[in-house]
Design a protein around this motif. Sequence first.
Motif, PDB file in Angstrom:
ATOM      1  N   GLY A   1     -61.653 -71.777 -70.063  1.00 53.95           N
ATOM      2  CA  GLY A   1     -60.662 -71.437 -69.111  1.00 53.95           C
ATOM      3  C   GLY A   1     -61.005 -70.400 -68.400  1.00 53.95           C
ATOM      4  N   ALA A   2     -60.167 -70.039 -67.895  1.00 48.79           N
ATOM      5  CA  ALA A   2     -60.614 -69.036 -66.503  1.00 48.79           C
ATOM      6  C   ALA A   2     -60.717 -67.544 -67.141  1.00 48.79           C
ATOM      7  N   ASN A   3     -61.484 -66.722 -66.540  1.00 46.81           N
ATOM      8  CA  ASN A   3     -61.642 -65.500 -66.939  1.00 46.81           C
ATOM      9  C   ASN A   3     -60.754 -64.371 -66.220  1.00 46.81           C
ATOM     10  N   ASN A   4     -59.454 -64.284 -66.727  1.00 46.62           N
ATOM     11  CA  ASN A   4     -58.670 -63.542 -65.970  1.00 46.62           C
ATOM     12  C   ASN A   4     -58.033 -62.367 -66.582  1.00 46.62           C
ATOM     13  N   CYS A   5     -58.633 -62.188 -67.878  1.00 48.82           N
ATOM     14  CA  CYS A   5     -57.902 -61.077 -68.419  1.00 48.82           C
ATOM     15  C   CYS A   5     -58.887 -60.397 -69.393  1.00 48.82           C
ATOM     16  N   GLU A   6     -58.687 -59.365 -70.160  1.00 51.31           N
ATOM     17  CA  GLU A   6     -59.682 -58.644 -70.922  1.00 51.31           C
ATOM     18  C   GLU A   6     -60.092 -59.476 -72.236  1.00 51.31           C
ATOM     19  N   VAL A   7     -59.051 -59.994 -72.845  1.00 54.29           N
ATOM     20  CA  VAL A   7     -59.366 -60.660 -73.875  1.00 54.29           C
ATOM     21  C   VAL A   7     -60.174 -61.987 -73.737  1.00 54.29           C
ATOM     22  N   ARG A   8     -60.016 -62.773 -72.600  1.00 54.39           N
ATOM     23  CA  ARG A   8     -61.057 -63.591 -72.277  1.00 54.39           C
ATOM     24  C   ARG A   8     -62.206 -63.463 -71.948  1.00 54.39           C
ATOM     25  N   ASP A   9     -62.154 -62.467 -71.205  1.00 53.22           N
ATOM     26  CA  ASP A   9     -63.602 -61.775 -70.925  1.00 53.22           C
ATOM     27  C   ASP A   9     -64.505 -61.491 -72.101  1.00 53.22           C
ATOM     28  N   ARG A  10     -63.916 -60.842 -73.237  1.00 54.01           N
ATOM     29  CA  ARG A  10     -64.642 -60.693 -74.341  1.00 54.01           C
ATOM     30  C   ARG A  10     -64.973 -61.946 -74.889  1.00 54.01           C
ATOM     31  N   ILE A  11     -63.973 -62.963 -75.156  1.00 56.94           N
ATOM     32  CA  ILE A  11     -64.322 -64.161 -75.746  1.00 56.94           C
ATOM     33  C   ILE A  11     -65.590 -64.667 -75.066  1.00 56.94           C
TER      34      ILE A  11
ATOM     35  N   THR B   1     -70.403 -72.223 -81.713  1.00 56.66           N
ATOM     36  CA  THR B   1     -69.250 -71.924 -80.925  1.00 56.66           C
ATOM     37  C   THR B   1     -69.434 -72.607 -79.466  1.00 56.66           C
ATOM     38  N   TYR B   2     -68.412 -72.867 -78.657  1.00 56.42           N
ATOM     39  CA  TYR B   2     -68.613 -73.135 -77.112  1.00 56.42           C
ATOM     40  C   TYR B   2     -67.459 -72.552 -76.400  1.00 56.42           C
ATOM     41  N   VAL B   3     -67.996 -71.814 -75.615  1.00 55.92           N
ATOM     42  CA  VAL B   3     -66.906 -71.131 -74.429  1.00 55.92           C
ATOM     43  C   VAL B   3     -67.453 -71.468 -73.063  1.00 55.92           C
ATOM     44  N   ALA B   4     -66.587 -71.699 -72.168  1.00 55.64           N
ATOM     45  CA  ALA B   4     -66.985 -71.970 -70.704  1.00 55.64           C
ATOM     46  C   ALA B   4     -65.933 -71.344 -69.872  1.00 55.64           C
ATOM     47  N   ASP B   5     -66.587 -70.859 -68.860  1.00 57.20           N
ATOM     48  CA  ASP B   5     -65.596 -70.124 -67.675  1.00 57.20           C
ATOM     49  C   ASP B   5     -65.362 -70.953 -66.766  1.00 57.20           C
ATOM     50  N   THR B   6     -64.010 -71.215 -66.522  1.00 55.37           N
ATOM     51  CA  THR B   6     -63.751 -72.467 -65.342  1.00 55.37           C
ATOM     52  C   THR B   6     -63.116 -71.517 -64.216  1.00 55.37           C
ATOM     53  N   THR B   7     -63.322 -70.340 -63.919  1.00 54.44           N
ATOM     54  CA  THR B   7     -62.561 -69.500 -62.964  1.00 54.44           C
ATOM     55  C   THR B   7     -62.644 -70.271 -61.857  1.00 54.44           C
TER      56      THR B   7
ATOM     57  N   PRO C   1     -56.214 -67.983 -76.049  1.00 54.35           N
ATOM     58  CA  PRO C   1     -55.864 -66.274 -75.534  1.00 54.35           C
ATOM     59  C   PRO C   1     -54.960 -66.299 -74.261  1.00 54.35           C
ATOM     60  N   ARG C   2     -54.229 -65.071 -74.235  1.00 56.19           N
ATOM     61  CA  ARG C   2     -53.413 -65.003 -73.152  1.00 56.19           C
ATOM     62  C   ARG C   2     -54.194 -65.178 -72.020  1.00 56.19           C
ATOM     63  N   GLY C   3     -53.445 -65.521 -70.994  1.00 57.47           N
ATOM     64  CA  GLY C   3     -54.109 -65.718 -69.509  1.00 57.47           C
ATOM     65  C   GLY C   3     -53.452 -64.447 -68.780  1.00 57.47           C
ATOM     66  N   ILE C   4     -53.061 -64.718 -67.661  1.00 58.14           N
ATOM     67  CA  ILE C   4     -52.487 -63.854 -66.650  1.00 58.14           C
ATOM     68  C   ILE C   4     -50.964 -63.249 -67.347  1.00 58.14           C
ATOM     69  N   GLY C   5     -50.344 -64.391 -67.869  1.00 65.66           N
ATOM     70  CA  GLY C   5     -49.336 -64.273 -68.810  1.00 65.66           C
ATOM     71  C   GLY C   5     -49.552 -64.111 -70.137  1.00 65.66           C
TER      72      GLY C   5
END
Length: 344
Positions: free
Chosen positions: A138-148, A156-162, A194-198
Amino acid sequence: MKIKVLTAYPNAIWGTHAAEWLSAAAALDVHGVHTLTEDPEAADAILFMEGHQGADMFMEEVLWHPLRRRYPDKTFIYHDWDYAFPLMQGIYPSLRAVHHKPGVSAGGVYLARIEENHPVSRARDLNLPQDLLYSFVGANNCEVRDRILKTNIPETYVADTTQRHAWLLSPEERATYEGEYASVCVRSRFMLSPRGIGPSTYRLFEAMEMGRCPVILSDDWVPPPFIPWEKFSLRVKESQVGDLPRILADAPHVALGRAAREAWEQHIDRPHAFHHLAETLRLILAQKVALQGTLRPYLDLLASDMRNLYLRARAKRVKRALKSLLASRPASAVPEAGGQGAKP
Protein backbone atom coordinates in the motif's frame (compact mmCIF):
# COMPACT_ATOMS: atom_id res chain seq x y z
CA MET A 1 -37.86 -0.21 7.20
CA LYS A 2 -38.77 1.42 3.92
CA ILE A 3 -35.77 3.30 2.56
CA LYS A 4 -35.53 5.87 -0.19
CA VAL A 5 -32.05 5.86 -1.74
CA LEU A 6 -30.76 8.78 -3.79
CA THR A 7 -27.79 11.07 -4.40
CA ALA A 8 -27.35 14.82 -4.25
CA TYR A 9 -24.77 14.67 -7.08
CA PRO A 10 -26.47 12.99 -10.06
CA ASN A 11 -24.31 14.84 -12.59
CA ALA A 12 -20.93 14.22 -10.96
CA ILE A 13 -18.47 11.58 -12.13
CA TRP A 14 -19.80 8.30 -10.69
CA GLY A 15 -22.45 10.46 -9.03
CA THR A 16 -25.25 7.89 -9.19
CA HIS A 17 -23.04 4.82 -8.91
CA ALA A 18 -23.28 4.32 -5.13
CA ALA A 19 -27.08 4.70 -5.10
CA GLU A 20 -27.40 2.32 -8.06
CA TRP A 21 -25.06 -0.19 -6.41
CA LEU A 22 -27.12 -0.24 -3.23
CA SER A 23 -30.37 -0.54 -5.18
CA ALA A 24 -28.91 -3.53 -7.04
CA ALA A 25 -27.82 -5.05 -3.72
CA ALA A 26 -31.35 -4.55 -2.36
CA ALA A 27 -32.70 -6.58 -5.27
CA LEU A 28 -30.42 -9.46 -4.18
CA ASP A 29 -31.27 -9.16 -0.48
CA VAL A 30 -31.91 -12.54 1.19
CA HIS A 31 -33.24 -11.22 4.50
CA GLY A 32 -36.51 -9.62 3.37
CA VAL A 33 -36.71 -7.27 6.35
CA HIS A 34 -36.12 -3.93 4.63
CA THR A 35 -37.33 -2.61 1.28
CA LEU A 36 -36.81 0.32 -1.07
CA THR A 37 -39.37 3.01 -1.80
CA GLU A 38 -39.45 6.01 -4.11
CA ASP A 39 -41.85 7.93 -1.85
CA PRO A 40 -40.02 10.13 0.69
CA GLU A 41 -43.19 10.62 2.69
CA ALA A 42 -43.73 6.86 3.11
CA ALA A 43 -40.04 6.17 3.77
CA ASP A 44 -38.84 5.38 7.28
CA ALA A 45 -35.40 6.56 6.22
CA ILE A 46 -34.09 8.70 3.37
CA LEU A 47 -30.51 7.75 2.55
CA PHE A 48 -28.16 9.86 0.45
CA MET A 49 -25.70 7.27 -0.83
CA GLU A 50 -22.55 9.22 -1.64
CA GLY A 51 -18.93 8.51 -2.48
CA HIS A 52 -16.24 11.14 -2.02
CA GLN A 53 -17.17 14.12 -4.17
CA GLY A 54 -14.01 16.16 -4.55
CA ALA A 55 -15.81 19.44 -5.20
CA ASP A 56 -17.87 19.15 -2.01
CA MET A 57 -15.72 17.34 0.51
CA PHE A 58 -18.08 17.78 3.45
CA MET A 59 -21.25 16.95 1.48
CA GLU A 60 -22.99 20.24 2.14
CA GLU A 61 -25.26 19.71 -0.88
CA VAL A 62 -26.79 16.87 1.12
CA LEU A 63 -26.98 18.88 4.33
CA TRP A 64 -28.98 21.64 2.62
CA HIS A 65 -30.96 19.40 0.25
CA PRO A 66 -34.74 20.11 0.25
CA LEU A 67 -35.55 16.56 1.36
CA ARG A 68 -33.12 16.72 4.25
CA ARG A 69 -34.53 20.09 5.34
CA ARG A 70 -38.07 18.73 5.12
CA TYR A 71 -37.37 15.42 6.89
CA PRO A 72 -34.31 16.05 9.11
CA ASP A 73 -35.16 13.32 11.62
CA LYS A 74 -35.18 10.50 9.08
CA THR A 75 -32.58 11.66 6.56
CA PHE A 76 -29.15 10.01 6.57
CA ILE A 77 -25.97 10.02 4.55
CA TYR A 78 -23.49 7.30 3.63
CA HIS A 79 -20.21 9.17 3.14
CA ASP A 80 -16.93 7.31 2.58
CA TRP A 81 -14.45 10.19 2.31
CA ASP A 82 -11.20 9.86 4.31
CA TYR A 83 -11.84 13.14 6.14
CA ALA A 84 -15.57 12.67 6.71
CA PHE A 85 -17.07 14.70 9.58
CA PRO A 86 -20.63 13.96 10.78
CA LEU A 87 -22.38 17.20 9.96
CA MET A 88 -25.56 15.10 9.83
CA GLN A 89 -26.64 11.66 10.93
CA GLY A 90 -25.27 8.83 8.85
CA ILE A 91 -22.81 6.04 8.17
CA TYR A 92 -19.15 6.98 7.78
CA PRO A 93 -16.67 4.18 6.91
CA SER A 94 -13.66 6.37 7.69
CA LEU A 95 -15.08 8.13 10.75
CA ARG A 96 -12.57 9.12 13.44
CA ALA A 97 -13.40 7.96 16.96
CA VAL A 98 -12.99 11.46 18.34
CA HIS A 99 -15.79 12.67 16.03
CA HIS A 100 -18.12 9.70 16.60
CA LYS A 101 -21.46 10.42 18.28
CA PRO A 102 -23.80 7.48 19.00
CA GLY A 103 -27.26 8.36 17.81
CA VAL A 104 -25.80 10.52 15.05
CA SER A 105 -23.01 8.53 13.41
CA ALA A 106 -21.91 4.94 12.90
CA GLY A 107 -18.91 3.25 11.33
CA GLY A 108 -19.44 1.45 8.05
CA VAL A 109 -17.87 -0.79 5.44
CA TYR A 110 -16.74 0.33 2.01
CA LEU A 111 -19.47 -0.46 -0.50
CA ALA A 112 -20.23 0.38 -4.12
CA ARG A 113 -16.95 -0.55 -5.78
CA ILE A 114 -16.71 0.80 -9.31
CA GLU A 115 -15.45 -2.56 -10.61
CA GLU A 116 -14.83 -6.15 -9.58
CA ASN A 117 -12.00 -6.63 -7.09
CA HIS A 118 -9.61 -8.28 -9.57
CA PRO A 119 -6.88 -9.34 -7.08
CA VAL A 120 -9.49 -11.27 -5.08
CA SER A 121 -10.69 -12.99 -8.26
CA ARG A 122 -7.13 -13.94 -9.14
CA ALA A 123 -6.46 -15.23 -5.62
CA ARG A 124 -9.25 -17.81 -5.91
CA ASP A 125 -7.23 -19.73 -8.52
CA LEU A 126 -3.95 -19.78 -6.60
CA ASN A 127 -2.74 -22.66 -4.45
CA LEU A 128 0.39 -21.43 -2.70
CA PRO A 129 1.94 -22.22 0.70
CA GLN A 130 1.40 -19.67 3.45
CA ASP A 131 5.10 -19.02 3.92
CA LEU A 132 4.75 -15.34 4.89
CA LEU A 133 3.89 -14.33 8.46
CA TYR A 134 2.26 -11.16 7.16
CA SER A 135 2.17 -8.81 4.22
CA PHE A 136 1.28 -5.23 3.47
CA VAL A 137 1.09 -3.62 0.05
CA GLY A 138 0.00 0.00 0.00
CA ALA A 139 0.84 3.68 -0.17
CA ASN A 140 3.07 5.28 2.43
CA ASN A 141 0.66 8.03 3.50
CA CYS A 142 0.78 8.05 7.31
CA GLU A 143 3.09 7.36 10.24
CA VAL A 144 2.09 3.78 10.99
CA ARG A 145 2.43 2.75 7.35
CA ASP A 146 5.86 4.38 7.24
CA ARG A 147 6.95 2.27 10.22
CA ILE A 148 5.58 -0.92 8.64
CA LEU A 149 7.34 -0.26 5.34
CA LYS A 150 10.65 0.52 7.06
CA THR A 151 10.60 -2.46 9.43
CA ASN A 152 12.68 -5.36 8.14
CA ILE A 153 11.28 -8.63 9.54
CA PRO A 154 12.11 -12.08 8.09
CA GLU A 155 9.36 -14.05 6.35
CA THR A 156 7.22 -10.96 5.73
CA TYR A 157 6.50 -8.93 2.61
CA VAL A 158 5.90 -5.17 2.46
CA ALA A 159 5.78 -2.94 -0.61
CA ASP A 160 5.31 0.80 -1.02
CA THR A 161 2.89 1.60 -3.86
CA THR A 162 2.80 5.36 -3.35
CA GLN A 163 3.74 6.06 -6.96
CA ARG A 164 1.91 3.10 -8.47
CA HIS A 165 -1.85 3.47 -8.92
CA ALA A 166 -3.56 0.48 -10.53
CA TRP A 167 -6.07 2.62 -12.41
CA LEU A 168 -3.24 4.49 -14.18
CA LEU A 169 -1.44 1.37 -15.41
CA SER A 170 -1.75 -0.15 -18.87
CA PRO A 171 -3.85 -3.33 -19.06
CA GLU A 172 -0.70 -5.48 -19.21
CA GLU A 173 0.97 -3.64 -16.31
CA ARG A 174 -2.21 -3.81 -14.25
CA ALA A 175 -2.61 -7.54 -14.83
CA THR A 176 0.97 -8.10 -13.63
CA TYR A 177 0.50 -5.83 -10.62
CA GLU A 178 -2.75 -7.47 -9.54
CA GLY A 179 -1.35 -10.96 -10.07
CA GLU A 180 1.66 -10.20 -7.88
CA TYR A 181 -0.57 -8.68 -5.18
CA ALA A 182 -2.93 -11.68 -5.21
CA SER A 183 0.02 -14.07 -4.85
CA VAL A 184 1.41 -12.15 -1.89
CA CYS A 185 -1.98 -12.15 -0.14
CA VAL A 186 -2.48 -15.89 -0.66
CA ARG A 187 0.99 -16.59 0.75
CA SER A 188 0.26 -14.51 3.87
CA ARG A 189 -0.97 -15.94 7.15
CA PHE A 190 -2.01 -12.44 8.21
CA MET A 191 -2.73 -9.30 6.19
CA LEU A 192 -1.85 -6.02 7.85
CA SER A 193 -4.65 -3.47 7.59
CA PRO A 194 -3.15 -0.20 8.82
CA ARG A 195 -5.01 3.07 8.66
CA GLY A 196 -4.34 5.27 5.67
CA ILE A 197 -5.18 8.94 5.26
CA GLY A 198 -8.36 8.10 7.15
CA PRO A 199 -8.72 5.55 9.97
CA SER A 200 -10.19 2.84 7.72
CA THR A 201 -8.70 1.00 4.75
CA TYR A 202 -9.83 -1.16 1.84
CA ARG A 203 -7.12 -3.65 2.87
CA LEU A 204 -9.26 -4.72 5.83
CA PHE A 205 -12.14 -5.84 3.63
CA GLU A 206 -9.86 -7.35 1.00
CA ALA A 207 -8.33 -9.51 3.72
CA MET A 208 -11.78 -10.70 4.79
CA GLU A 209 -12.80 -11.44 1.20
CA MET A 210 -9.59 -13.39 0.60
CA GLY A 211 -10.07 -15.42 3.78
CA ARG A 212 -7.07 -13.98 5.62
CA CYS A 213 -7.00 -12.64 9.16
CA PRO A 214 -6.82 -8.83 9.07
CA VAL A 215 -4.50 -7.18 11.58
CA ILE A 216 -6.06 -3.78 12.24
CA LEU A 217 -3.56 -1.05 13.12
CA SER A 218 -5.73 2.03 13.53
CA ASP A 219 -6.18 3.56 16.99
CA ASP A 220 -8.88 5.96 15.79
CA TRP A 221 -11.05 3.50 13.84
CA VAL A 222 -14.77 3.11 14.60
CA PRO A 223 -15.80 -0.53 13.87
CA PRO A 224 -18.96 -1.01 11.78
CA PRO A 225 -21.68 -2.54 13.96
CA PHE A 226 -23.06 -6.11 13.78
CA ILE A 227 -19.84 -7.65 12.42
CA PRO A 228 -18.18 -9.94 15.04
CA TRP A 229 -14.71 -8.43 14.68
CA GLU A 230 -13.33 -10.20 17.75
CA LYS A 231 -13.92 -13.62 16.11
CA PHE A 232 -11.67 -13.14 13.09
CA SER A 233 -9.46 -10.04 13.38
CA LEU A 234 -6.65 -8.83 15.58
CA ARG A 235 -6.49 -5.21 16.65
CA VAL A 236 -2.98 -3.98 17.42
CA LYS A 237 -1.96 -0.51 18.58
CA GLU A 238 -0.20 1.60 15.96
CA SER A 239 2.81 1.88 18.29
CA GLN A 240 3.28 -1.92 18.35
CA VAL A 241 4.46 -2.48 14.78
CA GLY A 242 7.78 -3.81 16.07
CA ASP A 243 5.97 -6.35 18.26
CA LEU A 244 3.98 -7.93 15.42
CA PRO A 245 6.11 -11.12 15.14
CA ARG A 246 5.54 -11.83 18.84
CA ILE A 247 1.83 -10.94 18.74
CA LEU A 248 1.13 -13.05 15.66
CA ALA A 249 3.41 -15.99 16.40
CA ASP A 250 0.83 -18.29 17.99
CA ALA A 251 -2.40 -16.80 16.64
CA PRO A 252 -4.57 -19.45 14.90
CA HIS A 253 -4.36 -17.96 11.42
CA VAL A 254 -6.24 -20.74 9.62
CA ALA A 255 -9.31 -20.54 11.85
CA LEU A 256 -9.21 -16.75 11.89
CA GLY A 257 -8.95 -16.60 8.11
CA ARG A 258 -11.87 -18.97 7.69
CA ALA A 259 -13.96 -16.86 10.11
CA ALA A 260 -12.95 -13.68 8.25
CA ARG A 261 -14.25 -15.04 4.96
CA GLU A 262 -17.47 -16.17 6.65
CA ALA A 263 -17.99 -12.70 8.14
CA TRP A 264 -17.47 -11.13 4.71
CA GLU A 265 -20.01 -13.46 3.14
CA GLN A 266 -22.61 -12.86 5.86
CA HIS A 267 -22.27 -9.10 6.31
CA ILE A 268 -20.58 -7.43 3.33
CA ASP A 269 -21.30 -9.50 0.22
CA ARG A 270 -24.12 -8.13 -1.96
CA PRO A 271 -26.95 -10.41 -0.76
CA HIS A 272 -26.37 -9.08 2.79
CA ALA A 273 -25.02 -5.54 2.27
CA PHE A 274 -28.37 -3.75 2.01
CA HIS A 275 -29.77 -5.49 5.10
CA HIS A 276 -26.85 -4.60 7.36
CA LEU A 277 -26.70 -1.03 6.11
CA ALA A 278 -30.43 -0.68 6.87
CA GLU A 279 -29.89 -2.24 10.30
CA THR A 280 -27.21 0.38 10.95
CA LEU A 281 -29.69 3.14 10.12
CA ARG A 282 -32.16 1.53 12.52
CA LEU A 283 -29.44 1.40 15.20
CA ILE A 284 -28.81 5.13 14.84
CA LEU A 285 -32.54 5.78 15.17
CA ALA A 286 -32.73 3.56 18.27
CA GLN A 287 -29.87 5.50 19.88
CA LYS A 288 -31.53 8.74 18.87
CA VAL A 289 -30.30 11.99 20.34
CA ALA A 290 -32.09 15.29 19.91
CA LEU A 291 -30.92 16.96 16.71
CA GLN A 292 -29.50 20.39 17.45
CA GLY A 293 -30.22 22.04 14.13
CA THR A 294 -27.68 22.65 11.40
CA LEU A 295 -25.56 25.29 13.15
CA ARG A 296 -24.36 23.10 16.04
CA PRO A 297 -22.53 20.55 13.85
CA TYR A 298 -20.77 23.40 12.03
CA LEU A 299 -19.60 24.81 15.36
CA ASP A 300 -18.31 21.36 16.31
CA LEU A 301 -16.51 21.12 12.97
CA LEU A 302 -14.88 24.52 13.40
CA ALA A 303 -13.75 23.51 16.89
CA SER A 304 -12.25 20.24 15.63
CA ASP A 305 -8.92 19.28 14.07
CA MET A 306 -10.61 19.58 10.65
CA ARG A 307 -11.22 23.33 10.95
CA ASN A 308 -8.47 24.42 8.55
CA LEU A 309 -9.29 21.69 6.05
CA TYR A 310 -12.92 22.78 6.00
CA LEU A 311 -12.07 26.48 5.66
CA ARG A 312 -9.75 25.75 2.72
CA ALA A 313 -12.39 23.57 1.08
CA ARG A 314 -15.02 26.27 1.59
CA ALA A 315 -12.73 28.94 0.10
CA LYS A 316 -12.17 26.77 -3.00
CA ARG A 317 -15.93 26.30 -3.44
CA VAL A 318 -16.54 30.05 -3.20
CA LYS A 319 -13.76 30.70 -5.71
CA ARG A 320 -15.22 28.18 -8.16
CA ALA A 321 -18.69 29.67 -7.76
CA LEU A 322 -17.44 33.21 -8.46
CA LYS A 323 -15.47 32.03 -11.47
CA SER A 324 -18.55 30.25 -12.85
CA LEU A 325 -20.68 33.34 -12.21
CA LEU A 326 -18.27 35.63 -14.04
CA ALA A 327 -17.98 33.21 -16.95
CA SER A 328 -21.76 33.15 -17.34
CA ARG A 329 -22.15 36.94 -17.54
CA PRO A 330 -22.94 38.27 -21.03
CA ALA A 331 -20.07 40.02 -22.77
CA SER A 332 -22.02 43.31 -22.81
CA ALA A 333 -22.00 43.35 -19.01
CA VAL A 334 -18.19 43.42 -18.89
CA PRO A 335 -16.72 46.92 -19.54
CA GLU A 336 -14.25 46.98 -22.43
CA ALA A 337 -10.84 48.48 -22.00
CA GLY A 338 -10.97 52.20 -22.83
CA GLY A 339 -14.78 52.22 -22.74
CA GLN A 340 -17.03 54.37 -20.61
CA GLY A 341 -15.88 54.34 -17.01
CA ALA A 342 -12.41 53.12 -17.88
CA LYS A 343 -9.50 54.91 -16.26
CA PRO A 344 -7.37 56.97 -18.67
